[in-house]
Design a protein around this motif. Sequence first.
Motif, PDB file in Angstrom:
ATOM      1  N   GLN A 132      38.796  36.736  22.978  1.00  0.00           N
ATOM      2  CA  GLN A 132      37.940  36.146  24.018  1.00  0.00           C
ATOM      3  C   GLN A 132      37.447  37.221  24.968  1.00  0.00           C
ATOM      4  N   ARG A 133      38.369  38.103  25.354  1.00  0.00           N
ATOM      5  CA  ARG A 133      37.990  39.163  26.285  1.00  0.00           C
ATOM      6  C   ARG A 133      36.955  40.082  25.649  1.00  0.00           C
ATOM      7  N   ARG A 292      42.940  50.137  34.354  1.00  0.00           N
ATOM      8  CA  ARG A 292      42.233  49.103  33.616  1.00  0.00           C
ATOM      9  C   ARG A 292      41.634  48.073  34.573  1.00  0.00           C
ATOM     10  N   PHE A 293      40.382  47.660  34.301  1.00  0.00           N
ATOM     11  CA  PHE A 293      39.758  46.610  35.105  1.00  0.00           C
ATOM     12  C   PHE A 293      40.226  45.242  34.608  1.00  0.00           C
ATOM     13  N   ARG A 294      40.093  44.260  35.473  1.00  0.00           N
ATOM     14  CA  ARG A 294      40.216  42.878  34.988  1.00  0.00           C
ATOM     15  C   ARG A 294      38.898  42.519  34.326  1.00  0.00           C
ATOM     16  N   ILE A 295      38.918  41.485  33.477  1.00  0.00           N
ATOM     17  CA  ILE A 295      37.723  41.216  32.681  1.00  0.00           C
ATOM     18  C   ILE A 295      36.520  40.851  33.550  1.00  0.00           C
ATOM     19  N   GLU A 296      36.775  40.088  34.629  1.00  0.00           N
ATOM     20  CA  GLU A 296      35.606  39.681  35.436  1.00  0.00           C
ATOM     21  C   GLU A 296      35.091  40.867  36.242  1.00  0.00           C
ATOM     22  N   GLN A 297      35.997  41.805  36.565  1.00  0.00           N
ATOM     23  CA  GLN A 297      35.535  43.014  37.255  1.00  0.00           C
ATOM     24  C   GLN A 297      34.687  43.872  36.325  1.00  0.00           C
TER      25      GLN A 297
ATOM     26  N   MET B 120      48.984  48.585  35.093  1.00  0.00           N
ATOM     27  CA  MET B 120      47.543  48.342  35.097  1.00  0.00           C
ATOM     28  C   MET B 120      46.815  49.408  34.286  1.00  0.00           C
ATOM     29  N   ARG B 197      42.564  45.956  41.640  1.00  0.00           N
ATOM     30  CA  ARG B 197      43.561  45.286  40.809  1.00  0.00           C
ATOM     31  C   ARG B 197      44.698  44.667  41.609  1.00  0.00           C
TER      32      ARG B 197
END
Lengths: 321, 412
Positions: A132-133, A292-297, B120, B197
């Motif tokens: 999904q991501r 790592r970014f979050r997906i929405e970021q 992260m 984050r």
Amino acid sequence: MTPETLVYAFTFPVLGVFLGLVYKGIDRRFSARLTSRIGPPIRQPFWDVGKLLLKETVVPENAIAWIFNAMPIVSFAASMTLLLYIPFGVLKAPLEGYGDLVVILYLLTLQSLAMAIGGFASGSPFSSVGAQREMVLMMSYEMPLATVIIGFAVIYRSFSLTTIASTPVWGVAGPLAAMGVLLLLVALLAVTPAELAKLPFDIAEAETEICEGMLAEYSGRNLALFYLSDAVRGFAMAALEVVLFFPFTLTSILNLSLTGTAYYAVEALWFLFKVLVIYLLAITLVRTSFARFRIEQASRVFWVYVNIIALVGLALVWLGV
Amino acid sequence: MAKTQYYVPVGPIHPALKEPIRVEAKVEGEKIVEVDVKRGFAHRGIEYMGMKRNAIQTLYLSERICGICSISHPYAFVVTAEKALGIEAPPRAQYIRTIIGELERIHSHILWLGVVAHEMGFDSLLFWTWKGRERLLDILELLTGNRINYSVFMIGGVRRDIKESHIKAIKDMISYYRTFNQEMKDVFLSDPVYKARTRGVAQLSKKMALELNAVGPVARAAGVRMDIRQDIPYDAYADIDVRAVVPQDIVGEARGDAYDITMVRLYEIDQSLDIIEYCIDELPEGKLMAIPNYVALLAKIRRTQGEAIGAHEAPRGEVIHYLKFDGKMDGPSVWKVIAPSYNNINTWAPLLLGAEVADIPIVVAYIDPCMCCNDRIAVVRDEDGRIIDPATLHRKAVEKTRKLREELGVRE
């Protein structure tokens, strides 16, 4: 199809796999040195592939087996085909005339798509979340990537890579268009880590979150194929950037008068060097210096910032040509 | 269209977890809609072992409770044992214990900063912080002889002195960490990706922190001003004005998220450096042990009847030990340990609910969980010292409830 094309078609994939793995090895070593580690030997990726090929290939019980097994092959085939479209230094691309930049765009997408479909087919929750991501990420970076390619089409009135490689873009474009091309380069460099699923955009494979995501259930030969296609894709992407933005030959820079084998050897080494520099700057350095970014970021980064950069670049190119 | 729900099992073995625990999350897309935390995967029975040994052996057993802070549990143990036995450690020993306790806090906090960066995907920061932490482990090795499990505390004192030659090394280390901590603050508190984050992730309000019984940096980040070193001072902390580090003192407001907790930990490193500096400058002269002879100490323990509760502010929060000496054995007849992670893990379920899958590792890591600290068996004995089995215990509990109801006149 000429016999020459056939020779290319067989030597390029072998060379591509070799170079992809060597560059992966250098990448790992360089990244380790940047973080005060010694790092693995440069031949380590070869051992990794060898080990994976020796291991058992496990198919999860609730996976759709044929899709699950087919996707690594699709991904590997796509990356191999991708290589055949990229001019290697002064050599012409083997499949020159059978496709152009648009095909490359599709081949790049096909690999990510294969991984996502394989992830969905494995039936594992980690893979499903990862797939999904990956889909969301793909939707985010396709637009700037397409904008870059359209920008080149505006300048050259052609999608052919060999045309682009034979005349450096900086000579063709005026000052305004050159600024636009610079912005397109920035946009393409931002898309590179996402395209290759490297930090800060390895969201679909996030190890600490979803245990490598789409690859969580893959093992043995299937994982080896994904590993190889990842290595080849890294090399191909860096090579594509070199062809688009830095196609200068060494002989033209230094005014050398080389002929025959010496000419091809020097140009090949020069090309490999340029690819290595781009690889280390756009992939290794970036993946070592970001979280790592979050997906929405990540989506916001591509839809808003990178998109604006790419569109402004395209506008400048359009005005300047 | 009904949204597909997946069931993402995190643990007992998962890259985000260093020790076994299980978080079962039901997700809709990226959002967690249902969560269950299951603990109890590490059984070691250390308390039971401790009750079979003499007090000195139990003290060194207590170092093995936690895998990382090997001084937190012995510190609480010696404080408790001294209270129960009615002995007091000489001032020099108290100061040395405080120095080692604070050194441990710094190394634990730096370790946490590295771990949360790794969670992260920021591995460069992990390697950088852990490289910076090496110097502290060297100092601990210089002072105690070991990098981990220092075996330097003793009931009524310490076993090793801080010599004149060590003091220069410690002072060098302090100035090194003042610079290093400033660099860490610059990196962690102003890195845009780190901020993106952690801001708003794992956000714990003051009310929630109090309700869920959070302790240590987790509670302090939520704005609760609590610290054993400030509230119930012991050893050298009694001479120093230790104030709990809370975000409202640093930036004016406490949001209680993962970013605030990073800030609290970074500023606590500064505070620890100040405490170590004070202790080094004011190190009193004198002996190291109240009762230097182990045979005499064990004989005193055998003669003593009494119980005590003692606490130490470990890097993760308060460690509480309960000891009872029955005057028959040379070790504790009852030993009960409460570790900070036991309280802090309670915050996981409410924080994960409604969060994203990407936040799981940060929520899991931000309390600095230690599973081996909080998984242990409980042993209940009857009047004759026999262990009560679960069935009997259940029967007795039912009988007692019935008796209470009769006494109070409560009907079903």
